[in-house]
Design an enzyme around this catalytic site. Structure first.
Site, PDB file in Angstrom:
ATOM      1  N   THR A   1       0.878  -1.171   0.000  1.00 32.24           N
ATOM      2  CA  THR A   1       0.000   0.000   0.000  1.00 32.24           C
ATOM      3  C   THR A   1       0.912   1.217   0.000  1.00 32.24           C
ATOM      4  O   THR A   1       1.658   1.444   0.955  1.00 32.24           O
ATOM      5  CB  THR A   1      -0.904   0.028   1.240  1.00 32.24           C
ATOM      6  OG1 THR A   1      -1.630  -1.194   1.293  1.00 32.24           O
ATOM      7  CG2 THR A   1      -1.861   1.202   1.175  1.00 32.24           C
TER       8      THR A   1
ATOM      9  N   LYS B   1      -7.225   1.605  -3.257  1.00 31.14           N
ATOM     10  CA  LYS B   1      -6.863   1.162  -1.908  1.00 31.14           C
ATOM     11  C   LYS B   1      -7.076   2.295  -0.898  1.00 31.14           C
ATOM     12  O   LYS B   1      -7.476   2.059   0.253  1.00 31.14           O
ATOM     13  CB  LYS B   1      -5.399   0.699  -1.910  1.00 31.14           C
ATOM     14  CG  LYS B   1      -4.855   0.301  -0.561  1.00 31.14           C
ATOM     15  CD  LYS B   1      -5.419  -1.012  -0.020  1.00 31.14           C
ATOM     16  CE  LYS B   1      -4.858  -1.309   1.368  1.00 31.14           C
ATOM     17  NZ  LYS B   1      -5.375  -2.527   1.954  1.00 31.14           N
TER      18      LYS B   1
HETATM   19  P1  NAP Z   1       5.485  -6.631   7.247  1.00 27.87           P
HETATM   20  O1  NAP Z   1       5.182  -7.859   8.023  1.00 27.87           O
HETATM   21  O2  NAP Z   1       6.282  -5.529   7.876  1.00 27.87           O
HETATM   22  O3  NAP Z   1       6.175  -7.069   5.879  1.00 27.87           O
HETATM   23  C1  NAP Z   1       6.938  -6.243   5.061  1.00 27.87           C
HETATM   24  C2  NAP Z   1       8.164  -7.042   4.644  1.00 27.87           C
HETATM   25  O4  NAP Z   1       8.888  -6.288   3.684  1.00 27.87           O
HETATM   26  C3  NAP Z   1       9.091  -7.287   5.851  1.00 27.87           C
HETATM   27  O5  NAP Z   1       9.452  -8.655   5.883  1.00 27.87           O
HETATM   28  C4  NAP Z   1      10.269  -6.377   5.552  1.00 27.87           C
HETATM   29  O6  NAP Z   1      11.518  -6.863   5.972  1.00 27.87           O
HETATM   30  C5  NAP Z   1      10.246  -6.306   4.033  1.00 27.87           C
HETATM   31  N1  NAP Z   1      10.872  -5.066   3.590  1.00 27.87           N
HETATM   32  C6  NAP Z   1      10.570  -3.809   3.956  1.00 27.87           C
HETATM   33  N2  NAP Z   1      11.352  -2.938   3.326  1.00 27.87           N
HETATM   34  C7  NAP Z   1      12.176  -3.674   2.566  1.00 27.87           C
HETATM   35  C8  NAP Z   1      13.232  -3.342   1.693  1.00 27.87           C
HETATM   36  N3  NAP Z   1      13.571  -2.059   1.489  1.00 27.87           N
HETATM   37  N4  NAP Z   1      13.867  -4.341   1.067  1.00 27.87           N
HETATM   38  C9  NAP Z   1      13.511  -5.634   1.293  1.00 27.87           C
HETATM   39  N5  NAP Z   1      12.520  -6.014   2.111  1.00 27.87           N
HETATM   40  C10 NAP Z   1      11.879  -5.033   2.734  1.00 27.87           C
HETATM   41  O7  NAP Z   1       4.124  -5.957   6.755  1.00 27.87           O
HETATM   42  P2  NAP Z   1       2.803  -6.614   6.127  1.00 27.87           P
HETATM   43  O8  NAP Z   1       1.735  -6.624   7.146  1.00 27.87           O
HETATM   44  O9  NAP Z   1       3.137  -7.864   5.376  1.00 27.87           O
HETATM   45  O10 NAP Z   1       2.392  -5.441   5.103  1.00 27.87           O
HETATM   46  C11 NAP Z   1       3.120  -5.213   3.905  1.00 27.87           C
HETATM   47  C12 NAP Z   1       2.410  -4.129   3.093  1.00 27.87           C
HETATM   48  O11 NAP Z   1       1.085  -4.561   2.793  1.00 27.87           O
HETATM   49  C13 NAP Z   1       2.263  -2.782   3.821  1.00 27.87           C
HETATM   50  O12 NAP Z   1       2.370  -1.732   2.906  1.00 27.87           O
HETATM   51  C14 NAP Z   1       0.865  -2.861   4.388  1.00 27.87           C
HETATM   52  O13 NAP Z   1       0.316  -1.575   4.587  1.00 27.87           O
HETATM   53  C15 NAP Z   1       0.149  -3.638   3.302  1.00 27.87           C
HETATM   54  N6  NAP Z   1      -1.026  -4.403   3.729  1.00 27.87           N
HETATM   55  C16 NAP Z   1      -1.012  -5.127   4.898  1.00 27.87           C
HETATM   56  C17 NAP Z   1      -2.152  -5.833   5.269  1.00 27.87           C
HETATM   57  C18 NAP Z   1      -2.198  -6.628   6.548  1.00 27.87           C
HETATM   58  O14 NAP Z   1      -3.312  -6.940   6.991  1.00 27.87           O
HETATM   59  N7  NAP Z   1      -1.086  -6.996   7.151  1.00 27.87           N
HETATM   60  C19 NAP Z   1      -3.294  -5.813   4.457  1.00 27.87           C
HETATM   61  C20 NAP Z   1      -3.264  -5.103   3.273  1.00 27.87           C
HETATM   62  C21 NAP Z   1      -2.124  -4.390   2.917  1.00 27.87           C
HETATM   63  P3  NAP Z   1      11.865  -7.181   7.513  1.00 27.87           P
HETATM   64  O15 NAP Z   1      11.495  -8.623   7.654  1.00 27.87           O
HETATM   65  O16 NAP Z   1      13.304  -6.885   7.651  1.00 27.87           O
HETATM   66  O17 NAP Z   1      11.007  -6.248   8.333  1.00 27.87           O
END
Ligand code: NAP
Length: 297
Positions: A100, A175
């Site tokens: 997002t 979104k």
């Molecule tokens: P998350 O658990 O923090 O996952 C993000 C992943 O991306 C982490 O493993 C992180 O690495 C990795 N990452 C971040 N920056 C990076 C970079 N520069 N290079 C390589 N890897 C990188 O978050 P999430 O809940 O999966 O959400 C991810 C996205 O989807 C967000 O934008 C969120 O707003 C969106 N989203 C989430 C949900 C939900 O319910 N969770 C629903 C819809 C949309 P690390 O392991 O080192 O932290």
């Protein structure tokens, strides 16, 4: 003879990405992966995915590269930095950002990709960790129809409701409409549960009854009981939700729109971050009303 499946790169193996990438691997696509914290890729490597040491290295060997990282700054870094995805992807490849993120950044990435003969789609999702695990996400896509059609079979492994909404950036705008609806709904659910509790009712019983009526929603039925149980473990981080509400407010401002419900939700969530709850799930909004009640009492 079976047709060779395109190779898929996947970057960002967090709460959402690990499940989404898992579906692609399970469907028999060669999967190339990278994540900032390497350990989060171990389970996929054990199942046959190949680890690479940077987003650019993944893109260089993949027909389709998918990202779902954290914030717009992460998206900008993995796509547009020197040696990043746009610089390293092969001409003819399709890039899909499912983070997002900002609509304007999505349009910039699509333009930079186009200049190298690459297609880029923005394809954020809704449905939470539950939807990611089940492969039942709603996926809202911006970009060219031909690229959309090319990657639709891969998107179908992750989502149950997939729609092309218009040019680059349109997926992110869709979104934002989703997050605006969620912001005020979260306020409504937290207020409803708090009211039921303070009125001396059994809040779970209340949710069971009203959850089948006109107030029913995914958030009321899914997160309402977690509020009652004070289970604030993250399915969707508060930090990420505030990021989304900030983008939505900025976009609304550009459009000359005043959205007071969204502004109030963001302000209350910021107080939770100030109190150290940013790594909790969005249902932790219930804390705000508990605190209000404790003070009043
Ligand atoms: P998350 O658990 O923090 O996952 C993000 C992943 O991306 C982490 O493993 C992180 O690495 C990795 N990452 C971040 N920056 C990076 C970079 N520069 N290079 C390589 N890897 C990188 O978050 P999430 O809940 O999966 O959400 C991810 C996205 O989807 C967000 O934008 C969120 O707003 C969106 N989203 C989430 C949900 C939900 O319910 N969770 C629903 C819809 C949309 P690390 O392991 O080192 O932290």
């Amino acid at each position: 003879m079976t047709e060779q499946k395109p190779s898929v790169g996947f970057i960002g193996l967090g709460i959402m990405g690990q499940h989404m990438a898992g579906h692609i691997l399970a469907a028999g696509y060669p999967l190339n992966i990278y994540n900032r914290t390497r350990a989060k890729g171990d389970a996929l490597v054990a199942q046959g995915a190949q680890w690479f040491d940077s987003p650019g290295a993944v893109a260089a060997v993949s027909d389709i590269t998918i990202t779902i990282v954290g914030y717009p700054a992460d998206v900008e870094q993995v796509y547009l930095s020197k040696g990043g995805i746009v610089a390293k992807a092969r001409p003819g490849a399709v890039l899909i950002d499912m983070t997002t993120s900002s609509p304007a950044l999505a349009a910039r990435i699509a333009q930079a990709a186009l200049e190298r003969g690459i297609s880029a789609l923005d394809a954020p999702v809704s449905g939470g960790d539950v939807g990611a695990k089940a492969g039942k996400l709603a996926i809202m896509v911006g970009g060219e129809t031909s690229a959309f059609n090319q990657v639709l079979p891969v998107l179908e492994l992750m989502g149950a409701n997939i729609a092309l909404m218009g040019k680059a950036g349109s997926g992110q705008h869709t979104k934002m409409a989703n997050q605006i609806a969620i912001a005020s709904t979260m306020l409504a659910v937290a207020e409803s549960v708090s009211y039921a509790r303070v009125a001396g009712l059994n809040p779970l019983q209340v949710l069971k009854v009203i959850g089948t009526g006109a107030a029913s929603s995914f958030l009321l039925n899914g997160l309402g009981p977690k509020m009652v149980d004070e289970d604030f473990a993250p399915g969707f981080f508060i930090h990420h939700f505030v990021k989304d509400m900030t983008i939505a407010l900025e976009e609304a401002k550009k459009l000359g729109l005043d959205l007071p419900g969204l502004a109030l939700a963001r302000r209350l969530y910021l107080t939770l971050i100030d109190n150290g709850f940013g790594e909790e799930g969005t249902q932790s909004l219930y804390r705000v009303y508990n605190a209000i009640h404790a003070e009043a009492g």
